[in-house]
Design a protein around this motif. Structure first.
Motif, PDB file in Angstrom:
ATOM      1  N   LEU A  49     -22.255 -23.467  -3.553  1.00  0.00           N
ATOM      2  CA  LEU A  49     -21.926 -22.609  -4.693  1.00  0.00           C
ATOM      3  C   LEU A  49     -22.108 -21.137  -4.336  1.00  0.00           C
ATOM      4  N   ASP A  50     -23.145 -20.811  -3.592  1.00  0.00           N
ATOM      5  CA  ASP A  50     -23.351 -19.428  -3.158  1.00  0.00           C
ATOM      6  C   ASP A  50     -22.194 -18.952  -2.285  1.00  0.00           C
ATOM      7  N   GLU A  51     -21.718 -19.809  -1.416  1.00  0.00           N
ATOM      8  CA  GLU A  51     -20.574 -19.455  -0.575  1.00  0.00           C
ATOM      9  C   GLU A  51     -19.319 -19.241  -1.421  1.00  0.00           C
ATOM     10  N   MET A  52     -19.123 -20.074  -2.436  1.00  0.00           N
ATOM     11  CA  MET A  52     -17.960 -19.912  -3.306  1.00  0.00           C
ATOM     12  C   MET A  52     -18.027 -18.591  -4.054  1.00  0.00           C
ATOM     13  N   VAL A  53     -19.223 -18.193  -4.490  1.00  0.00           N
ATOM     14  CA  VAL A  53     -19.382 -16.899  -5.159  1.00  0.00           C
ATOM     15  C   VAL A  53     -19.095 -15.775  -4.180  1.00  0.00           C
ATOM     16  N   LYS A  54     -19.592 -15.916  -2.966  1.00  0.00           N
ATOM     17  CA  LYS A  54     -19.398 -14.870  -1.947  1.00  0.00           C
ATOM     18  C   LYS A  54     -17.916 -14.662  -1.646  1.00  0.00           C
ATOM     19  N   HIS A  55     -17.131 -15.751  -1.644  1.00  0.00           N
ATOM     20  CA  HIS A  55     -15.703 -15.662  -1.348  1.00  0.00           C
ATOM     21  C   HIS A  55     -14.869 -15.360  -2.591  1.00  0.00           C
ATOM     22  N   GLY A  56     -15.501 -15.254  -3.752  1.00  0.00           N
ATOM     23  CA  GLY A  56     -14.789 -14.896  -4.976  1.00  0.00           C
ATOM     24  C   GLY A  56     -14.081 -16.045  -5.651  1.00  0.00           C
TER      25      GLY A  56
END
Length: 64
Positions: A49-56
């Protein structure tokens, strides 16, 4: 007489250090149990989920 008092002082010092070390270990264990509520599988989901937030791809929840 002097060497006996040095031995006793050294023994008490070692016991004191061992007691402090034991107490620190117990407190660290208690804090881990209290704050480490995610198991390994949950940590992977949170990382994804953190990666998904980072990639927008998703946005974090903001309470109004």
């Amino acid at each position: 007489m002097n060497s006996v008092s040095e031995i006793i002082t050294s023994a008490f010092g070692i016991i004191l250090l061992a007691a402090v070390g034991y107490e620190l270990k117990q407190r660290r264990r208690r804090l881990r149990e209290l704050y480490n509520v995610l198991d390994a599988e949950d940590k992977h989901v949170v990382a994804d989920l953190d990666e998904m937030v980072k990639h927008g791809l998703i946005t974090p929840y903001i309470a109004h």
